[in-house]
Design an enzyme around this catalytic site. Structure first.
Site, mmCIF file in Angstrom:
data_model
loop_
_atom_site.group_PDB
_atom_site.id
_atom_site.type_symbol
_atom_site.label_atom_id
_atom_site.label_comp_id
_atom_site.label_asym_id
_atom_site.label_seq_id
_atom_site.Cartn_x
_atom_site.Cartn_y
_atom_site.Cartn_z
ATOM 1 C CB SER A 80 8.891 -0.114 -1.453
ATOM 2 O OG SER A 80 8.742 1.187 -1.993
ATOM 3 C CG HIS A 120 4.446 1.080 -3.388
ATOM 4 N ND1 HIS A 120 3.945 1.933 -2.438
ATOM 5 C CD2 HIS A 120 5.779 1.034 -3.187
ATOM 6 C CE1 HIS A 120 4.940 2.384 -1.683
ATOM 7 N NE2 HIS A 120 6.066 1.863 -2.123
#
Length: 267
Positions: free
Chosen positions: A43, A249
């Site tokens: 990711s 993230h």
């Protein structure tokens, strides 16, 4: 990768001054553009957290704000294949993404390793279960980094080389999450934040060694993210967020200001 299956970060400063100043890109960017570029990984390469996801990428959440897409847009490679996917491990990259490679591939980027050591579960424990459970979970993850992760990375890198023997392969690391003694007044303790940062350093060290052993180029992002960690006042990372998969993230700024310069400086 979500909070349940996320990677989610010692490090080597590689031409950071050149990247920071926005000077001319390496001559190899021209040859890479001529031969084609393939973006592999988890990711942190697909761009989870950066928004603007490609409609055909589904749960892989490949973003037009992710560093591979940004690099390809700036350099116009002869071909660009973007197969990085949220939740990917070293084994799933090897089994589901390497068909994108060929003998003519000139440039490859990859991030992998965080999901192998269960850092999603680490962060869940740290957020929900208190300091003792957090520190124990970090220790368990570090144990995996030193025991099973090297062989997983070695196998993946060997497979990449076999599929794309002429490619210049850039392996990117992970950022430290926290600025210690920063602006956060709630949340995790400083001991927890320090342990998580130290685990990121161990992770990056393992990745860097395996990349070097494979003859690949490792590029750290720690320096690019310094000053933009959580608790810095100007974070390029999401903290606990809604939707939950964004948590821990990089934001779009982390992709363009952190990962892209780290990649561009050695691509």
């Amino acid at each position: 990768m979500s909070v349940r299956r996320f990677w989610a970060s010692a490090s080597t400063l590689i031409l950071a001054a050149t990247a920071a100043l926005g000077l001319a890109q390496p001559a190899s960017a021209t040859s890479a553009a001529a031969g084609g570029y393939v973006a592999l990984g988890d990711s942190y390469s697909s761009g989870v957290g950066a928004g603007s996801y490609l409609s055909d990428s589904g749960d892989c959440r490949r973003s037009t704000n992710a560093y591979p897409y940004l690099w390809a847009a700036a350099n116009s490679p002869s071909s660009f294949t973007f197969v990085a996917c949220s939740g990917a491990t070293t084994s799933s990259v090897a089994s589901t993404q390497l068909s994108a490679l060929s003998a003519s591939t000139a440039l490859v980027s990859v991030t992998a390793g965080g999901n192998d050591v269960g850092f999603a579960d680490v962060m869940q424990d740290c957020v929900l279960s208190g300091e003792s459970a957090c520190l124990a979970a970090v220790d368990t993850a570090v144990g995996k980094m030193n025991s099973s992760l090297p062989s997983g990375l070695s196998s993946l890198y060997s497979s990449i080389h076999s599929k794309a023997p002429q490619a210049h392969v850039v392996v990117l690391g992970y950022p430290r999450f926290y600025k210690i003694s920063g602006s956060c007044i709630a949340g995790l303790s400083e001991a927890e934040r320090s342990a998580i940062n130290n685990a990121s350093d161990v992770m990056n060290g393992v990745i860097a060694k395996q990349a070097a052993d494979a003859g690949f180029t490792f590029s750290s992002v720690v320096d690019e993210f310094t000053g933009h960690e959580l608790c810095s006042g100007d974070p390029w990372l999401h903290s606990v967020s809604i939707p939950v998969y964004n948590s821990y993230h990089p934001k779009a700024e982390g992709q363009s200001g952190g990962y892209l310069p780290a990649f561009r400086s050695v691509a």
